[in-house]
Every structure is written in C-alpha cells, then in structure tokens.
Write an enzyme that holds these catalytic residues in place. Structure first.
Site, short mmCIF file in Angstrom:
data_model
loop_
_atom_site.label_atom_id
_atom_site.label_comp_id
_atom_site.label_asym_id
_atom_site.label_seq_id
_atom_site.Cartn_x
_atom_site.Cartn_y
_atom_site.Cartn_z
N CYS A 1 -2.48 8.81 2.77
CA CYS A 1 -2.19 8.30 1.43
C CYS A 1 -3.37 8.59 0.51
O CYS A 1 -3.22 8.63 -0.70
CB CYS A 1 -1.84 6.83 1.46
SG CYS A 1 -3.11 5.84 2.19
N GLU B 1 0.89 -1.16 0.00
CA GLU B 1 0.00 0.00 0.00
C GLU B 1 0.92 1.21 0.00
O GLU B 1 1.39 1.65 1.04
CB GLU B 1 -0.88 -0.06 1.24
CG GLU B 1 -2.21 0.60 1.04
CD GLU B 1 -2.26 1.94 1.71
OE1 GLU B 1 -2.02 2.94 0.98
OE2 GLU B 1 -2.49 2.00 2.92
C1 UN1 Z 1 -3.52 5.76 4.83
O1 UN1 Z 1 -3.46 6.97 4.68
O2 UN1 Z 1 -2.48 5.05 4.82
O3 UN1 Z 1 -9.34 6.08 3.58
C2 UN1 Z 1 -4.78 5.01 5.11
C3 UN1 Z 1 -8.73 6.68 4.48
C4 UN1 Z 1 -8.44 5.92 5.74
C5 UN1 Z 1 -7.20 5.11 5.60
C6 UN1 Z 1 -6.01 5.86 5.09
N1 UN1 Z 1 -9.56 5.07 6.04
O4 UN1 Z 1 -8.38 7.85 4.37
#
Ligand code: UN1
Length: 508
Positions: free
Chosen positions: A298, A264
């Site tokens: 992310c 990821e």
């Molecule tokens: C991340 O930023 O690594 O969808 C995960 C989202 C959160 C998860 C983010 N539920 O923004």
C-alpha cells in the site's frame, strides 16, 4: 511458456507448505472448497474448509465471552502472551517468512522483514502495557480530581489483505491484546495458511503463559464471512486493510451500528525529486519503493514528480537499475522481484499501461510479462513518462508501475502531489532544508506519512501508520495508535464535603 516447470515445482511447494504448517504445530486443514494457490506457479498448495456464517458467529461469541475476563487481567500481565508470541516468532522467523513467500510471493528478505516487523510490534506492545497513560487535569472545583482512564474496548475484528499477510495482523493483535481486547481475525482468502500459522503460534503463546487461548479467534473465508465482523454489534472495533472499494462498503455499515472503524485503504504514493537532491541516493530509494514487493505494498511508490533539470540523469539511473532487477521465483537467491498475486493483478496492470499509453504516456522500460508458467504472472517493473496526471495516474493500480511527471516550481509539484484521492505516504528528495520543510508543512504533503530522503515504503513500527482522504484516516502500529483499541472514561472525583457545580451554577 514453460508449463512443465510449474507442473514440477507445485507439488514440491505444496509439500513444503504442509511441512511448514507442521513445524508451527498447526493441524493440517481438512480439504474443502477454499483453494490456496501459490503465486510462484499459480498451482494449488492445499485446500481447506472455509468458515460458515454459523461457525464465524460462534467465534465472535467465544471472543466476546473471553473478553469479559481478559479485560480484568492487568495490562502488564496480558503482555506476557505478546512476549511469548515474540519468542515463538523469533524461533520460527525463517519458517514463517518462507510460508509468506509461498503464499504471497514475496522474496525471502522481504518476507523475513515482515516477520521482523511482527517481532518489533510485539516489543512495542510489551512496553506499552505499562504506559496506557491517561491525563489528569486540574479541576475547576475545589476538592475535586479530574482524570481520564483508558479501558479495554471489546472484541476487535481484524480484516487483513494478502500483501502483508502477517505484519498487519500483528500490528492489530499485539496492541489489542495488551489493551485488553480480544481478536477475531479474518485474513485474506488468498493467504489462509500464514493466518493458520500465526493463529496456532498465538494460541500456543497463550497456553504457555497460562492465559486463555480463546482471546484470539480465526475465521477463514471470503467477503461474506468478513461481513459477519462488519455487522455484528459485539465487534467494537473493525480494523480493516484493503481497497478503497472495500472501505466504502464497510465504513457506513459499521457507522450505522455506531461501531468504530480503523481503515487502512489504498495509497497512491508520490516522491518529489528536486534539483538539489542526491540523485544516487534518490535512485536507490526509488527502485526499492517502486519495484520492491512487485509494487504490491500500500506504500509502494507509484508517482515520481521530478524537476525538469534533473529528470534525465535521475531516470537514467533508475531505468538502469530497473534493467538489472532479477525477476522470477522468489525462492531463488538474487531475485528481487517476485510474482504478481494472480491473473487479475496482471490484467489490471496491463489495462493501466494501455490507458497510460493512450493518454500520451511513453514507456521508459519494463511492463512485459516474464515467462515462467501459464498460471503465474511475473512482470518487469514498468516506468512510464506521463505528459499529465491523467485519470489512470490518479488511481491505485496494485502492480509495479511508476508514472513520471515533471515540474518547474515546487508549489506546482506539491499541488500535483496532493491532487489524487488517496493520502497514505509521500517523500521528497532534496538537500535544501527550505524545500524539505515546505513539504512537511501544513500546506505541504497531505499524507499520513511524509518522508525526507527516504522512499515511501518500509515504515518503522514506532510511528503511527495510516493515511488521509480515501486511505481512510486510520492509524495503526506505533505512537498513540493504541487509543483506537481502548475506550476512554473521564472521571471526576469529589473528595470534599461540598457540592460545587461546574460553570459556577447554583441550584438551590
Ligand atoms: C501495507 O502495504 O499494507 O511501510 C503495509 C511499509 C510496511 C507496511 C506496509 N511497513 O511498507
């Protein structure tokens, strides 16, 4: 700058971090060379002794040994550990949220939201423990049964990032445990205290329900410690969250030993705003997605691709909301934007803005540092109008910068949208069903997540989470992501007295 304010605040925060650790029942770590800072002031909360190569290897050995027995425990019984973990997380929701704020700098609402996300995935995993379904298929041979069985995989190595220091661990761990795997977790060395808290709660959950606490191991340290998980043959699956650069080193090494990887990596998420969009709703969604978590998700919205007819009114709304955002200490009520994680993050933001302006970008608002103390980095979220999607726009800068591009034709917008290396999350704002469906179609968004009339961030755990292209292709959390944590056996059972061969082959 107000150096004294941070000087006063840091000892208070350090004291609070220690008392929170005690509340979780964690041992206060022996001082060592791993320095844990709070981004709130940049000051030191605690220090601790990182693992060595030897202690990390010993942790993998313990997880490997625990796996031999854990895999034979029925899945619904394994779920008892996860159920107890959910109870403990519920009881400690506010405290764990506070520790996330201290260590990662998230505002309270988002930090507690992250803990809620952990509880959600635990509930999902508990139900899943009775639904690890395999197919049965008709056999082509009479008197034969053909089916697939899912078995535990082995030791799962989890490498997690600072920005979701607890939820992403829970996505992996809750699923891995019900799937019959054991876990060795290497958290970011920026957030070792939340990791210690979670590890303590999980061990307690295991002990409370009479399960083996060795099913979970925690190793702390830098990339060299993480590399033990990358290269160890006993680690059947490496689930790693972080930068594309990290993925590029990790993936080939795991592949070289025929291990499995679940990656990821970075995102460069965009939203398209069409002329039919509800601009009020779009603006609200954009502000949360782009400025929330100080742009350090992310899934953060980094690119806005707006139809020329609505760019003016939309930007007015968004910039207006940006100007009202309170930036500051995330422990203060009403603050919506906390600090960047460290000086390096601020430097990356500064450089990206400089490059964007050099490419002909025009600052709409934000970008400046907000004074708080010399060692902490608070910024006003920035909006930059770009004449084109230049190199800097195609990169992921882990900071609150929203680049705005315009379009006239939806096909062109979708081409622009997909013309970046990353492929995590995406959105379209429209009230026209044709446009929405066009975006979701096979030749629409090329991302792992494609939304309509909501932002790019804040996904629920029920769907599979992850992205394509340089984002790495992994899927975590809901739907059938559990399959990554198990191995599949195809079973053909002959209950007849004959021995027919497949494909009609005769061999006599
Ligand atoms: C991340 O930023 O690594 O969808 C995960 C989202 C959160 C998860 C983010 N539920 O923004």
């Amino acid at each position: 700058m107000t150096h004294t304010l941070s000087d006063q605040l840091t000892p208070e925060l350090a004291e609070r971090a220690t008392s929170l650790l005690r509340a979780f029942g964690a041992d206060i770590p022996e001082p060592g060379e791993l320095v844990v800072r709070t981004p709130i002031t940049g000051g030191t909360l605690l220090t601790l002794r990182p693992d060595t190569v030897e202690t990390a290897d010993a942790a993998i050995t313990r997880a490997d040994t625990a796996f031999r027995t854990w895999r034979t425990v029925p899945a619904p019984v394994r779920a008892a550990v996860v159920r107890r973990l959910a109870e403990l997380l519920t009881a400690h929701r506010a405290e764990l949220g506070e520790l996330v704020t201290l260590e990662a700098g998230k505002i309270g609402a988002e930090a507690v939201g992250e803990v809620q996300e952990m509880i959600d995935i635990c509930e999902f995993a508990i139900g899943l423990s009775r639904q690890l379904y395999g197919y049965t298929m008709p056999s082509e041979r009479p008197g034969h049964r053909l089916m697939e069985t899912w078995h535990p995989l082995g030791v799962v190595g989890v490498i997690s990032a600072f920005n979701f220091p607890v939820a992403v661990w829970a996505w992996n761990t809750a699923l891995a445990l019900v799937c019959g795997d054991t876990v060795v977790w290497k958290p970011s060395d920026i957030t070792p205290l939340t990791a210690l808290a979670c590890h303590t709660l999980l061990r307690r959950a295991a002990l409370d329900v009479g399960a083996d606490p060795e099913v979970h191991q925690l190793i702390q340290g830098d990339a060299e410690i993480g590399a033990r998980l990358v290269d160890d043959e006993r680690v059947a699956l490496l689930s790693a969250t972080g930068s594309v650069r990290m993925g590029r080193t990790v993936a080939p090494r795991v592949a070289a030993r025929f291990g499995r990887c679940l990656l990821e990596l970075g995102g460069n998420n965009a939203a398209i705003v069409t002329p039919s969009a509800d601009l009020e709703l779009a603006a609200r969604a954009i502000v949360f997605a782009a400025a929330g978590t100080a742009g350090q998700r992310c899934t953060t919205l980094r690119r806005l691709i707006v139809h020329t007819d609505v760019v003016g009114p939309l930007l007015d709304r968004v910039a207006n909301a940006y100007r009202q955002l309170r930036v500051g200490n995330p422990l203060t009520d009403g603050v919506l934007v906390g600090p960047l994680i460290h000086a390096g993050a601020h430097e990356n933001m500064r450089t990206a803005l400089e490059r964007a302006l050099g490419d002909g970008g025009r600052m709409v608002c934000g970008g400046e540092r907000v004074p708080f103390g010399d060692d902490s980095y608070y910024v006003r979220p920035a909006i930059v109008r770009m004449p084109a999607q230049t190199a800097v726009v195609r990169e992921e800068t882990f900071a609150p910068i929203l680049y705005v591009l315009t379009y006239r034709d939806l096909d062109h917008a979708i081409t622009l949208h997909n013309a970046v290396p990353q492929g995590l999350s995406s959105s379209i704002f429209t009230t026209d069903q044709r446009e929405a469906e066009r975006f979701l179609a096979a030749d629409g968004s090329d991302c792992g997540i494609a939304n309509v009339n909501i932002g790019t961030s804040g996904a629920e755990i029920g769907g599979a989470f992850g992205g394509e292209k340089h984002t790495g292709g992994g899927r975590e959390s809901g739907s059938d992501s559990w399959k990554s944590y198990m191995r599949r056996a195809t079973n053909t059972v002959n209950y007849s007295t004959e021995l027919p061969l497949a494909q009609g082959i005769t061999f006599t």
